[in-house]
Write a protein that holds these residues in place. Sequence first.
Motif, PDB file in Angstrom:
ATOM      1  N   ALA A  59     -76.381   2.158 -42.833  1.00 10.60           N
ATOM      2  CA  ALA A  59     -75.635   1.185 -43.630  1.00 10.60           C
ATOM      3  C   ALA A  59     -75.672  -0.151 -42.897  1.00 10.60           C
ATOM      4  O   ALA A  59     -76.276  -0.274 -41.837  1.00 10.60           O
ATOM      5  CB  ALA A  59     -74.195   1.664 -43.831  1.00 10.60           C
ATOM      6  N   ASP A  60     -75.037  -1.161 -43.490  1.00  4.82           N
ATOM      7  CA  ASP A  60     -74.976  -2.486 -42.886  1.00  4.82           C
ATOM      8  C   ASP A  60     -73.722  -2.594 -42.021  1.00  4.82           C
ATOM      9  O   ASP A  60     -72.609  -2.312 -42.498  1.00  4.82           O
ATOM     10  CB  ASP A  60     -74.948  -3.568 -43.962  1.00  4.82           C
ATOM     11  CG  ASP A  60     -76.219  -3.587 -44.794  1.00  4.82           C
ATOM     12  OD1 ASP A  60     -77.246  -3.060 -44.323  1.00  4.82           O
ATOM     13  OD2 ASP A  60     -76.184  -4.123 -45.922  1.00  4.82           O
ATOM     14  N   VAL A  61     -73.901  -3.018 -40.777  1.00  2.00           N
ATOM     15  CA  VAL A  61     -72.822  -3.023 -39.792  1.00  2.00           C
ATOM     16  C   VAL A  61     -72.561  -4.452 -39.328  1.00  2.00           C
ATOM     17  O   VAL A  61     -73.495  -5.225 -39.085  1.00  2.00           O
ATOM     18  CB  VAL A  61     -73.190  -2.149 -38.571  1.00  2.00           C
ATOM     19  CG1 VAL A  61     -72.049  -2.130 -37.556  1.00  2.00           C
ATOM     20  CG2 VAL A  61     -73.553  -0.740 -39.013  1.00  2.00           C
ATOM     21  N   VAL A  77     -69.864 -11.477 -34.517  1.00  2.00           N
ATOM     22  CA  VAL A  77     -70.694 -11.749 -33.335  1.00  2.00           C
ATOM     23  C   VAL A  77     -72.056 -11.071 -33.409  1.00  2.00           C
ATOM     24  O   VAL A  77     -72.984 -11.461 -32.701  1.00  2.00           O
ATOM     25  CB  VAL A  77     -69.976 -11.322 -32.033  1.00  2.00           C
ATOM     26  CG1 VAL A  77     -68.766 -12.188 -31.791  1.00  2.00           C
ATOM     27  CG2 VAL A  77     -69.593  -9.838 -32.062  1.00  2.00           C
ATOM     28  N   GLN A  78     -72.178 -10.050 -34.288  1.00  2.00           N
ATOM     29  CA  GLN A  78     -73.460  -9.358 -34.404  1.00  2.00           C
ATOM     30  C   GLN A  78     -73.489  -8.594 -35.716  1.00  2.00           C
ATOM     31  O   GLN A  78     -72.456  -8.111 -36.186  1.00  2.00           O
ATOM     32  CB  GLN A  78     -73.664  -8.389 -33.239  1.00  2.00           C
ATOM     33  CG  GLN A  78     -75.025  -7.706 -33.183  1.00  2.00           C
ATOM     34  CD  GLN A  78     -76.142  -8.668 -32.810  1.00  2.00           C
ATOM     35  OE1 GLN A  78     -76.022  -9.401 -31.829  1.00  2.00           O
ATOM     36  NE2 GLN A  78     -77.204  -8.686 -33.579  1.00  2.00           N
ATOM     37  N   ALA A  79     -74.654  -8.512 -36.322  1.00  2.00           N
ATOM     38  CA  ALA A  79     -74.813  -7.745 -37.559  1.00  2.00           C
ATOM     39  C   ALA A  79     -76.118  -6.974 -37.497  1.00  2.00           C
ATOM     40  O   ALA A  79     -77.106  -7.428 -36.909  1.00  2.00           O
ATOM     41  CB  ALA A  79     -74.791  -8.666 -38.774  1.00  2.00           C
ATOM     42  N   TYR A  85     -62.430  -6.270 -30.396  1.00  2.14           N
ATOM     43  CA  TYR A  85     -63.662  -5.954 -31.120  1.00  2.14           C
ATOM     44  C   TYR A  85     -63.395  -4.855 -32.154  1.00  2.14           C
ATOM     45  O   TYR A  85     -62.795  -3.820 -31.829  1.00  2.14           O
ATOM     46  CB  TYR A  85     -64.746  -5.493 -30.140  1.00  2.14           C
ATOM     47  CG  TYR A  85     -65.246  -6.586 -29.222  1.00  2.14           C
ATOM     48  CD1 TYR A  85     -66.393  -7.318 -29.536  1.00  2.14           C
ATOM     49  CD2 TYR A  85     -64.569  -6.903 -28.050  1.00  2.14           C
ATOM     50  CE1 TYR A  85     -66.852  -8.328 -28.706  1.00  2.14           C
ATOM     51  CE2 TYR A  85     -65.013  -7.907 -27.203  1.00  2.14           C
ATOM     52  CZ  TYR A  85     -66.156  -8.620 -27.543  1.00  2.14           C
ATOM     53  OH  TYR A  85     -66.609  -9.622 -26.712  1.00  2.14           O
ATOM     54  N   ARG A  86     -63.844  -5.113 -33.361  1.00  4.73           N
ATOM     55  CA  ARG A  86     -63.744  -4.105 -34.412  1.00  4.73           C
ATOM     56  C   ARG A  86     -65.030  -4.096 -35.224  1.00  4.73           C
ATOM     57  O   ARG A  86     -65.845  -5.025 -35.148  1.00  4.73           O
ATOM     58  CB  ARG A  86     -62.533  -4.351 -35.311  1.00  4.73           C
ATOM     59  CG  ARG A  86     -62.600  -5.635 -36.134  1.00  4.73           C
ATOM     60  CD  ARG A  86     -61.418  -5.735 -37.100  1.00  4.73           C
ATOM     61  NE  ARG A  86     -61.493  -6.917 -37.945  1.00  4.73           N
ATOM     62  CZ  ARG A  86     -62.179  -6.993 -39.075  1.00  4.73           C
ATOM     63  NH1 ARG A  86     -62.877  -5.947 -39.508  1.00  4.73           N
ATOM     64  NH2 ARG A  86     -62.181  -8.096 -39.798  1.00  4.73           N
ATOM     65  N   VAL A  87     -65.197  -3.051 -36.040  1.00  6.00           N
ATOM     66  CA  VAL A  87     -66.440  -2.847 -36.796  1.00  6.00           C
ATOM     67  C   VAL A  87     -66.132  -2.763 -38.288  1.00  6.00           C
ATOM     68  O   VAL A  87     -65.151  -2.129 -38.710  1.00  6.00           O
ATOM     69  CB  VAL A  87     -67.137  -1.545 -36.337  1.00  6.00           C
ATOM     70  CG1 VAL A  87     -68.310  -1.195 -37.253  1.00  6.00           C
ATOM     71  CG2 VAL A  87     -67.607  -1.682 -34.895  1.00  6.00           C
ATOM     72  N   GLU A  88     -66.982  -3.417 -39.089  1.00  5.40           N
ATOM     73  CA  GLU A  88     -66.985  -3.251 -40.544  1.00  5.40           C
ATOM     74  C   GLU A  88     -68.338  -2.689 -40.956  1.00  5.40           C
ATOM     75  O   GLU A  88     -69.368  -3.134 -40.443  1.00  5.40           O
ATOM     76  CB  GLU A  88     -66.777  -4.589 -41.263  1.00  5.40           C
ATOM     77  CG  GLU A  88     -65.440  -5.226 -41.050  1.00  5.40           C
ATOM     78  CD  GLU A  88     -65.287  -6.519 -41.849  1.00  5.40           C
ATOM     79  OE1 GLU A  88     -66.168  -6.821 -42.691  1.00  5.40           O
ATOM     80  OE2 GLU A  88     -64.306  -7.231 -41.624  1.00  5.40           O
ATOM     81  N   VAL A  89     -68.319  -1.765 -41.896  1.00  2.19           N
ATOM     82  CA  VAL A  89     -69.565  -1.187 -42.405  1.00  2.19           C
ATOM     83  C   VAL A  89     -69.547  -1.269 -43.929  1.00  2.19           C
ATOM     84  O   VAL A  89     -68.543  -0.939 -44.567  1.00  2.19           O
ATOM     85  CB  VAL A  89     -69.738   0.285 -41.964  1.00  2.19           C
ATOM     86  CG1 VAL A  89     -71.095   0.814 -42.423  1.00  2.19           C
ATOM     87  CG2 VAL A  89     -69.570   0.424 -40.452  1.00  2.19           C
ATOM     88  N   THR A 131     -78.804   0.561 -40.561  1.00  3.51           N
ATOM     89  CA  THR A 131     -78.932   1.292 -39.304  1.00  3.51           C
ATOM     90  C   THR A 131     -77.887   2.391 -39.241  1.00  3.51           C
ATOM     91  O   THR A 131     -76.848   2.313 -39.906  1.00  3.51           O
ATOM     92  CB  THR A 131     -78.761   0.341 -38.100  1.00  3.51           C
ATOM     93  OG1 THR A 131     -79.016   1.058 -36.892  1.00  3.51           O
ATOM     94  CG2 THR A 131     -77.345  -0.224 -38.040  1.00  3.51           C
ATOM     95  N   ALA A 132     -78.149   3.405 -38.443  1.00  3.06           N
ATOM     96  CA  ALA A 132     -77.192   4.489 -38.235  1.00  3.06           C
ATOM     97  C   ALA A 132     -76.654   4.497 -36.813  1.00  3.06           C
ATOM     98  O   ALA A 132     -75.748   5.276 -36.507  1.00  3.06           O
ATOM     99  CB  ALA A 132     -77.827   5.845 -38.558  1.00  3.06           C
ATOM    100  N   ALA A 133     -77.176   3.641 -35.943  1.00  5.67           N
ATOM    101  CA  ALA A 133     -76.705   3.570 -34.562  1.00  5.67           C
ATOM    102  C   ALA A 133     -77.050   2.204 -33.997  1.00  5.67           C
ATOM    103  O   ALA A 133     -78.137   1.672 -34.260  1.00  5.67           O
ATOM    104  CB  ALA A 133     -77.336   4.664 -33.715  1.00  5.67           C
ATOM    105  N   CYS A 134     -76.126   1.626 -33.248  1.00 12.35           N
ATOM    106  CA  CYS A 134     -76.379   0.333 -32.627  1.00 12.35           C
ATOM    107  C   CYS A 134     -75.481   0.164 -31.415  1.00 12.35           C
ATOM    108  O   CYS A 134     -74.498   0.897 -31.239  1.00 12.35           O
ATOM    109  CB  CYS A 134     -76.182  -0.818 -33.624  1.00 12.35           C
ATOM    110  SG  CYS A 134     -74.755  -0.658 -34.704  1.00 12.35           S
TER     111      CYS A 134
END
Length: 353
Positions: free
Chosen positions: A299-301, A310-312, A329-333, A316-319
Amino acid sequence: MHEIIVNLHMHTRYSDGTGLHKDIAAAALRQGLDAVIVTDHNVLVKDFEGYHRAGDKRVLMLIGQEVHDQARDPQKNHLLIFGTDRDLATLAENPQALINAIRDAGGICFLAHPHEPAAALFHETAITWDDWDVQGYTGIELWNHLSQLKYVLNNWPQAIFHVFFPYLFTHNPDLPTLQKWDELLARGRRVAAIGGSDAHALRHRLGPVTKTIFPYDFHFRALNTHLLIPRPLGGDSNADRGLVLESLGLGRGWVGFDLIAPTRGFRFGAQGREAEAVMGEEIPLADGVTLQIKLPAAADVVLMQNGQKVQAWKRTAACAYTVTEAGVYRVEVHRRYLGARRGWIFSNPIYVK
């Protein structure tokens, strides 16, 4: 850490829902949930708390409250309360006094649907959280499933369409709520995020037809809060209650829109030379920190720091990301579902100090 799936914020006939606690338990068992938290308005019905079973399946039911000042017009400042053993609804008029009493009672609390829109078609006002000067609350309801429906209740044809095609109305958490959360985190506040169903199993009659709008089953397979706990639930309701509430309070997990696809297996962690952390935890920058993200499917991260991207990564399934600055720091998918790009996973933050 062991993952469990919790659905929270739901109502029974003790307030404005139409189901019983046994109906909620049955739906949760059918949908494979590990725990549910019932939050009727201004009433605490503890009799149903504990494990409910069907065959070899079990689900832990916890009982909280959604407390608000019933005399206030229009309605504002609804607060979700978990982990207390006494009714605190009498303190609803003063949100800060209520929050203080919850903390004194060993409970945790979350601001419910902070930026909910109005639904003029059904004569419902915007039940927002207005008293942002309060201190000491645990977190916010980042994504309220039922509240999203209000955005598409502009006319009767649109309302009827979404009643019969409920898979289409939800896209993302409210942007103002996301922005407010980032603002609070950037100011150094520890604010945990949860996703709430606000399930009522509402019944409406249209001529000779009576329909249950969004049954408990639908909500339970749609928007959940996934938690990481230090050991599996063992079947002792008191001990397991503590595990669930501890992780909720720390923000050790994520909000998952499981209707798109299961979010089980998502992980967001930090690794240093001598320390490691998961969501809701802190790690020192001096260790040389690498953030690691794992998805159950590509998916898009987006990685956020103090509310800024700060990064996209695409599909991908892993980064991984090497941290050079302290921050939150937090993550949106996101991923596509039924022709639209939708939010899928919103993680709680890792605090790099």
